[in-house]
Design an enzyme around this catalytic site. Sequence first.
Site, PDB file in Angstrom:
ATOM      1  N   LYS A  31       0.833  -1.210   0.000  1.00  0.00           N
ATOM      2  CA  LYS A  31       0.000   0.000   0.000  1.00  0.00           C
ATOM      3  C   LYS A  31       0.864   1.255   0.000  1.00  0.00           C
ATOM      4  O   LYS A  31       0.641   2.169  -0.795  1.00  0.00           O
ATOM      5  CB  LYS A  31      -0.908  -0.053   1.237  1.00  0.00           C
ATOM      6  CG  LYS A  31      -1.855   1.117   1.380  1.00  0.00           C
ATOM      7  CD  LYS A  31      -3.134   0.719   2.074  1.00  0.00           C
ATOM      8  CE  LYS A  31      -2.969   0.461   3.561  1.00  0.00           C
ATOM      9  NZ  LYS A  31      -2.919   1.707   4.357  1.00  0.00           N
ATOM     10  N   ARG A  36       2.912   5.950  -3.272  1.00  0.00           N
ATOM     11  CA  ARG A  36       4.056   6.778  -3.667  1.00  0.00           C
ATOM     12  C   ARG A  36       4.324   6.685  -5.165  1.00  0.00           C
ATOM     13  O   ARG A  36       4.709   7.671  -5.809  1.00  0.00           O
ATOM     14  CB  ARG A  36       5.298   6.356  -2.868  1.00  0.00           C
ATOM     15  CG  ARG A  36       5.214   6.795  -1.408  1.00  0.00           C
ATOM     16  CD  ARG A  36       6.118   5.969  -0.531  1.00  0.00           C
ATOM     17  NE  ARG A  36       6.293   6.490   0.815  1.00  0.00           N
ATOM     18  CZ  ARG A  36       5.426   6.330   1.815  1.00  0.00           C
ATOM     19  NH1 ARG A  36       4.307   5.665   1.611  1.00  0.00           N
ATOM     20  NH2 ARG A  36       5.675   6.830   3.017  1.00  0.00           N
ATOM     21  N   GLY A 104      -4.929   7.596   5.483  1.00  0.00           N
ATOM     22  CA  GLY A 104      -4.118   8.602   6.167  1.00  0.00           C
ATOM     23  C   GLY A 104      -2.862   8.941   5.388  1.00  0.00           C
ATOM     24  O   GLY A 104      -2.438  10.104   5.329  1.00  0.00           O
ATOM     25  N   ARG A 132      -8.461  11.970  12.475  1.00  0.00           N
ATOM     26  CA  ARG A 132      -7.021  11.717  12.688  1.00  0.00           C
ATOM     27  C   ARG A 132      -6.191  13.012  12.691  1.00  0.00           C
ATOM     28  O   ARG A 132      -6.525  13.985  12.024  1.00  0.00           O
ATOM     29  CB  ARG A 132      -6.518  10.713  11.645  1.00  0.00           C
ATOM     30  CG  ARG A 132      -7.206   9.365  11.850  1.00  0.00           C
ATOM     31  CD  ARG A 132      -6.697   8.320  10.913  1.00  0.00           C
ATOM     32  NE  ARG A 132      -5.324   7.963  11.179  1.00  0.00           N
ATOM     33  CZ  ARG A 132      -4.608   7.165  10.415  1.00  0.00           C
ATOM     34  NH1 ARG A 132      -5.143   6.640   9.322  1.00  0.00           N
ATOM     35  NH2 ARG A 132      -3.366   6.884  10.714  1.00  0.00           N
ATOM     36  N   SER A 176       7.875   9.138  11.912  1.00  0.00           N
ATOM     37  CA  SER A 176       6.696   8.985  11.050  1.00  0.00           C
ATOM     38  C   SER A 176       7.099   9.130   9.602  1.00  0.00           C
ATOM     39  O   SER A 176       7.566  10.193   9.171  1.00  0.00           O
ATOM     40  CB  SER A 176       5.645  10.033  11.393  1.00  0.00           C
ATOM     41  OG  SER A 176       4.719  10.125  10.328  1.00  0.00           O
ATOM     42  N   GLN A 178       5.088   9.206   7.190  1.00  0.00           N
ATOM     43  CA  GLN A 178       4.150  10.089   6.494  1.00  0.00           C
ATOM     44  C   GLN A 178       4.583  11.539   6.629  1.00  0.00           C
ATOM     45  O   GLN A 178       4.550  12.296   5.658  1.00  0.00           O
ATOM     46  CB  GLN A 178       2.743   9.885   7.056  1.00  0.00           C
ATOM     47  CG  GLN A 178       2.214   8.489   6.739  1.00  0.00           C
ATOM     48  CD  GLN A 178       0.827   8.241   7.301  1.00  0.00           C
ATOM     49  OE1 GLN A 178       0.269   9.080   7.999  1.00  0.00           O
ATOM     50  NE2 GLN A 178       0.276   7.075   6.997  1.00  0.00           N
ATOM     51  N   ASP A 327       2.614  -1.192  11.901  1.00  0.00           N
ATOM     52  CA  ASP A 327       1.290  -1.633  11.431  1.00  0.00           C
ATOM     53  C   ASP A 327       1.006  -3.091  11.779  1.00  0.00           C
ATOM     54  O   ASP A 327      -0.093  -3.592  11.531  1.00  0.00           O
ATOM     55  CB  ASP A 327       1.178  -1.442   9.916  1.00  0.00           C
ATOM     56  CG  ASP A 327       1.101   0.036   9.548  1.00  0.00           C
ATOM     57  OD1 ASP A 327       0.796   0.853  10.437  1.00  0.00           O
ATOM     58  OD2 ASP A 327       1.357   0.363   8.376  1.00  0.00           O
ATOM     59  N   LYS A 354      -4.121   5.495  14.830  1.00  0.00           N
ATOM     60  CA  LYS A 354      -4.175   4.844  13.504  1.00  0.00           C
ATOM     61  C   LYS A 354      -5.632   4.824  13.037  1.00  0.00           C
ATOM     62  O   LYS A 354      -6.436   5.605  13.510  1.00  0.00           O
ATOM     63  CB  LYS A 354      -3.572   3.437  13.588  1.00  0.00           C
ATOM     64  CG  LYS A 354      -2.084   3.444  13.913  1.00  0.00           C
ATOM     65  CD  LYS A 354      -1.282   4.092  12.799  1.00  0.00           C
ATOM     66  CE  LYS A 354       0.190   4.168  13.122  1.00  0.00           C
ATOM     67  NZ  LYS A 354       0.944   4.909  12.109  1.00  0.00           N
ATOM     68  N   ARG A 400      -6.992  -3.692   9.875  1.00  0.00           N
ATOM     69  CA  ARG A 400      -5.985  -4.584  10.479  1.00  0.00           C
ATOM     70  C   ARG A 400      -6.492  -5.245  11.771  1.00  0.00           C
ATOM     71  O   ARG A 400      -6.065  -6.343  12.110  1.00  0.00           O
ATOM     72  CB  ARG A 400      -4.685  -3.822  10.729  1.00  0.00           C
ATOM     73  CG  ARG A 400      -4.062  -3.291   9.430  1.00  0.00           C
ATOM     74  CD  ARG A 400      -2.594  -3.011   9.566  1.00  0.00           C
ATOM     75  NE  ARG A 400      -2.143  -2.046   8.573  1.00  0.00           N
ATOM     76  CZ  ARG A 400      -1.909  -2.326   7.297  1.00  0.00           C
ATOM     77  NH1 ARG A 400      -2.086  -3.548   6.832  1.00  0.00           N
ATOM     78  NH2 ARG A 400      -1.498  -1.385   6.462  1.00  0.00           N
TER      79      ARG A 400
END
Length: 445
Positions: A31, A36, A104, A132, A176, A178, A327, A354, A400
Amino acid sequence: MSAAAAAGAPARYRVQPGGRIAGALTVPGDKSISHRALMLGAIAEGDTHITGFLNGADCLSTARALGQLGVRIEQPKPTEVLVHGVGATGLTGSDTALDMGNAGTAMRLFTGLLAPQRFNSTLIGDESLMRRPMQRVVVPLAMMGAQIRTHDGRPPVEVRGTPHLRAIHYSLPVASAQVKSAVLLAGLYAAGRTHLTEPAPSRDHTERMLAAFGVELGHEGRSIALEGGQTLEGTSIAVPADFSSAAFFIVAACLAASPSLRLGNVGVNPTRTGLIDLLRRMGADIRVHPRPPGGSPGGEPVADLEIRASQLHGITVAEAEVPLSIDEFPVFFIAAACATGETLVRGALELRVKESDRLAAMAAGLEALGVENQLLPDGLWIRGAEGLTGGTIDSRGDHRIAMAFAVAALRAAAPIEILDVANVATSFPGFVETARAAGLGLEAL
Ligand code: S3P
């Protein structure tokens, strides 16, 4: 209701107790890497050809948003995508908000990508995403001169495009990927050299992929440096199978493989495979057979995994290990519940923000299955149980959490029913079929 649920995805799972895990399977594409590849392909010169693409709801949200921004994307097969790059300054504004769904990663990376554009954008998402925290990307981007508004640090994210960002030196307060990626994307457009330092390594897919697109990055100790104004050249990206999706079957096989399970073509980037180290420390038998380098355009290491069952024992997880398996904690907690002895995880506050509060969701679910545990402010303590009871689990709409409790049924005495599972489609299309092929008694209702 999320887009995935609206598309007719199942509402709940019923998983029969017990079962034997065996065979060879390949889980869908990664994912993080698929998001990306779409974004970098969009701002590159020329075309980018993606194979192994994750045709899941999250990545389709990214593709749809790029379409709204004027990027032509073809998908000749579910796992194959052709992105016709528009170049660094070729994106065009959208009159309507960009809907990131449950993703996210999409929202945070798009914030970095859109901040330096010559147009304004609004980013929204589903119920979970709208709760979030986004301030973590807004803070460094604002230091670069970006103009971004949120509602108390949460979406909608309103970006007023500003094509005059300045490079910064920034130390991330949390590890992070992200946040790191959002700043790197903005840094591509900024005047000067952006320097980033992380408190601990987080996944480095953006850095590897930028290099595959011809961008020069400096690595200075734990810092990354990126000069603004570089051009990306379209390329080919082979997305490996998602380690985070493989994780459910790695744990399933540790609990019940007979004789063994093989997982093919799995991404084994060392910033993602912390779960292998944790499980090995618990006594797991996991063999990694690396595929020859050079076979995977995009710069990601790939391997076949072979897992046999073993009796696991509890461990203490160090805080520094948390980002490398961030994760995988839902399914790791299932392994801990089925191990002998106690397992302790601290320093995992990030799990509370999350797709759901994963510490609370796992504590409640384990409780429902008769597993003694204690929810801590930043972690979870678990005493492994001989066997789990059956029961009903609220996945809280978190993909998840839902998949982790499907694995728990291997050690349960009665069926486990898992509610609110539609969002499994965000990361793992075909989970039900793959789980059944591996040997789980899973039924979608
Ligand atoms: C991701 C980074 C991680 C991870 C998420 C995907 C990414 O989040 O939990 O599922 O693709 O960059 P953080 O950056 O918030 O740790």
